[in-house]
Design a protein around this motif. Sequence first.
Motif, mmCIF file in Angstrom:
data_model
loop_
_atom_site.group_PDB
_atom_site.id
_atom_site.type_symbol
_atom_site.label_atom_id
_atom_site.label_comp_id
_atom_site.label_asym_id
_atom_site.label_seq_id
_atom_site.Cartn_x
_atom_site.Cartn_y
_atom_site.Cartn_z
ATOM 1 N N LEU A 80 12.428 -9.112 -6.340
ATOM 2 C CA LEU A 80 11.034 -9.533 -6.491
ATOM 3 C C LEU A 80 10.337 -8.728 -7.586
ATOM 4 C CD1 LEU A 80 10.006 -9.885 -2.724
ATOM 5 C CD2 LEU A 80 10.473 -11.730 -4.343
ATOM 6 N N THR A 98 4.733 -8.607 -3.476
ATOM 7 C CA THR A 98 6.128 -8.229 -3.230
ATOM 8 C C THR A 98 6.216 -7.218 -2.095
ATOM 9 O OG1 THR A 98 5.958 -6.489 -4.920
ATOM 10 C CG2 THR A 98 6.764 -8.633 -5.636
ATOM 11 N N LEU A 127 5.480 -8.827 1.301
ATOM 12 C CA LEU A 127 6.604 -9.643 1.776
ATOM 13 C C LEU A 127 7.690 -8.769 2.398
ATOM 14 C CD1 LEU A 127 6.889 -12.192 -1.172
ATOM 15 C CD2 LEU A 127 6.317 -12.746 1.198
ATOM 16 N N VAL A 181 3.436 -17.109 3.742
ATOM 17 C CA VAL A 181 4.474 -16.534 2.895
ATOM 18 C C VAL A 181 4.711 -17.371 1.630
ATOM 19 C CG1 VAL A 181 6.936 -15.989 2.756
ATOM 20 C CG2 VAL A 181 5.611 -15.288 4.762
ATOM 21 N N PRO A 182 4.790 -18.724 1.734
ATOM 22 C CA PRO A 182 5.017 -19.529 0.525
ATOM 23 C C PRO A 182 3.955 -19.314 -0.547
ATOM 24 C CG PRO A 182 5.393 -20.857 2.481
ATOM 25 C CD PRO A 182 4.786 -19.568 2.947
ATOM 26 N N ILE A 228 4.894 -16.129 -2.412
ATOM 27 C CA ILE A 228 6.069 -16.420 -3.237
ATOM 28 C C ILE A 228 5.671 -17.262 -4.448
ATOM 29 C CG2 ILE A 228 8.291 -17.610 -3.302
ATOM 30 C CD1 ILE A 228 8.665 -16.858 -0.366
ATOM 31 N N ALA A 248 6.124 -16.367 -8.335
ATOM 32 C CA ALA A 248 6.884 -17.289 -9.177
ATOM 33 C C ALA A 248 6.097 -17.696 -10.420
ATOM 34 C CB ALA A 248 7.270 -18.532 -8.371
#
Length: 249
Positions: free
Chosen positions: A157, A206, A209, A221-222, A225, A229
């Motif tokens: 990450l 990061t 998570l 969580v998505p 992420i 990303a």
Amino acid sequence: MLKLIYCELLKLKHSKMLLISILGVMATPFMMLIESLQTHFAHPERVFTLANVYDNSLLYIMLLTNMMIYVVITAYLFSREYTEHTLKTILPIPISRRKLLYSKFCTLFLWIIMLTLVTWVGILALSGIYHVVFGMKGYNLFVAIKWLFKFILGSILMFLTVSPFAYIAQKTKGFVAPVIASAVIVMGSAALCNQDFGALYPWTATFFLIKGRMQGAGYPVPLAIGVIAIVSAVGFLMTFNYFKKEDLK
């Protein structure tokens, strides 16, 4: 591609950066040892385990010490062709510029993984010394291996979040701007690591998570992420686009 990565690794044999980076990340295990000793002498009744030591080290690894070092090696890899004046030799070679950047990013990834392993081993070894002298509950290899997987995931990450610094290093053709940018990022991380909003700040997302703090922060969580990303993709695209247009001067 493998030959290009091999060439990048060969360059490191003649550079002091590899040794300096290893010594740099060893600061985290030593700080964990000092923290353990302080806890032992200040509160001898308090029980802490190897898992506690690894858990506490995440702050230094993902937000502070190791993060700064990863940015420095990113700046080094992506600016060295400019600072060492080797770009004029490399660009005329009939090799895709995209592959050249791929090799640098792969080298960066391997370097970060290696430094993560050094940190993990360092914590295990120094905690072992503490365990021999004072005794540490839960000191065993199974606990360490469990945390190794978390460390590796965290390093992946972190690799994704340093891509913007590769662009800054290329754009400015040096170390100074990326290091200053990383200092700003680290200060932001320090300010937000205990705030729920930190779950949406890429460089602390990061941390959230890996620590499993997303649910407590109230964000899915998505989403975290996705933020990581986006920052990663922007960094990669800007780096590749800039190098694609780079001219010999």
